[in-house]
Write an enzyme that holds these catalytic residues in place. Sequence first.
Site: not given
Lengths: 315, 289
Positions: A70-71, A127, A189, A240, A262
Amino acid sequence: MVDLSVKIGDITLQNPIQPASGAFSWEYNDVIDLNRLGALVAKTICREPRLGNPTPRMAETEAGIIQSIGLPGKGIEYFVDHIVPEYAKFKPPLVVSVNSETIEDFAALAEELSVPDVDVIEANISCPTRNQTGGNFAMHEDYTRDCITAIRAKTKKPLWVKLSPNAGDIVSIARAAEAAGADCLVIANTFLSLKIRTDNFRPALGNKFGGLVSPALKPIVLRMVYQVAKQVKIPIIGVGGVTKAEDVVEYMLAGASAVGIGYAGFRNPTALVQIIDDLEAWCDERGIKKVTELIGAVKDADMESDPLVAASVGV
Amino acid sequence: MALVTSNNYTNSALRTGDVDTYPERKVGEFIGTVVSNASVNDEYKHVVLKVHPQALKAYAGQMFHLLCPSPDGAEVWMRRPMSVYRVDRTNGQIEFLYKIEGRGTRGMALLEPGDDFNVAGPLGHGFTLDPSWKNIAVLGRGVGLATLAPLSQLAAENKVGVTAILSARNPGVVMSKKLFDELGARTMVVLDSDNSSAVENVEKILGDLIARRQADAFFTCGSNRLLKLMQRLGKKHAIPGQVAMEQIMVCGFGACYVCMRTFEVDGQKVLRRVCRDGPVFNMQEAVGW
């Protein structure tokens, strides 16, 4: 020894390995030497201070984790005054990810973030838990074009645009971003996902939906990078499912100039540095002098389309 | 399994004899060697790891992030945070006491002597002792006692007296008593099976300690009920306190903002990261365990 440096527009990265936004902060300096990375990518910043989403923010699935953060952040002023100086202690270029729910504010934020210690603006228009007219503009070609056009008008910094894998036709959106002035496309994303617990019938995440983060994304995102690379001229950063040097090679063969990582950094905190070392060794073993030789070097032009012939020549 | 066993993927983790190419690190990724992994009772096991000297910097209340083997052939995607039970600098070992509960700890239970075990840490801020404290009161329940146990080591090193109240369902699952006893703590066991663990009784025990000036500070972990009790008594008698918290965690470095807990500071509710801002927090600021 191989030259690992790559160019993304006017920015030179010492190697094609960088963290993915959201999965990284300067605090990783506790465990790895950040000066070894190709770039530093800050967590997405919004104008207002944000608490983020309700917990739990992460759940394991059969094929990776889903997460919905949620940033969270302390807002742009705190970011410029306190976080940018933390990153400025390190040598690699600083990429600042930004998000807003309106196009006007998005552009204004990009302008305010165009300070000397920021090297690149990454427009996070994807997002996954925001809607397509409010922060997740990358779901639609027109919203993407309008948003990137507005940002481009307000900043001279290199502008990278992070696309969504949840859009129906990512190639059209990539072309819209390029036409609107993007210098680079970050693909992609996380994938919008859901997990429901069978013990209590409730969604596993406090925000219900989350983004899937997993090595399982690699073949899907690789396909997107390949398709987009055929249709745009600007560089692409593949994000990814990269967990090893061969994954970096695969993304580069498909047309990416660099990769973002990530999950692997969660799994093995030293993975980013390890992958740089492994990529260097991989290239040296094969006599590759410049890593840029790999970009778009997939051999597919002469692929046999007649199945009877293909099946007679082996693999 | 594939990711864990891939040499390419984890070979930057430090093994016991490796030279550290980044000695500035506060946190390391280590491949420890399992020395033993014995059952303590039906529910708990105790694993001892031989590790690189950098991992021995850990102190009471700090955690390691454990890359657990798979218990079922399917991937365990995330590391599991676990507070260190004991740091044995003489023998170059760290120890964890764990309850076999979910997939991560079920996988851990399969480790055998000689196996590799990848641990990242030490993470976070642990317990601290104020030089003015002569005696502390430690109250924990269940697996929370494994987190509190190394406090006895820290207190003994600082010549601070410890009274440890160990709460458990029944005598078979009282954890850490031996470690507390060995290091000179006075231990009291309270149980569900004879009702001695009831909040009223624990309050009476703490009240006696306060009256005898044997509680300069409070420490707790493992139970919301006991946290609330210590908060109430701490506030009433102006006794400072520390609580060790847990939360689902991903990165362990403060980057991902998954492991949030609510705290109340000067009347304002705030979120903090258990991994980096904690896992040990000011007891009066914690809203819930």
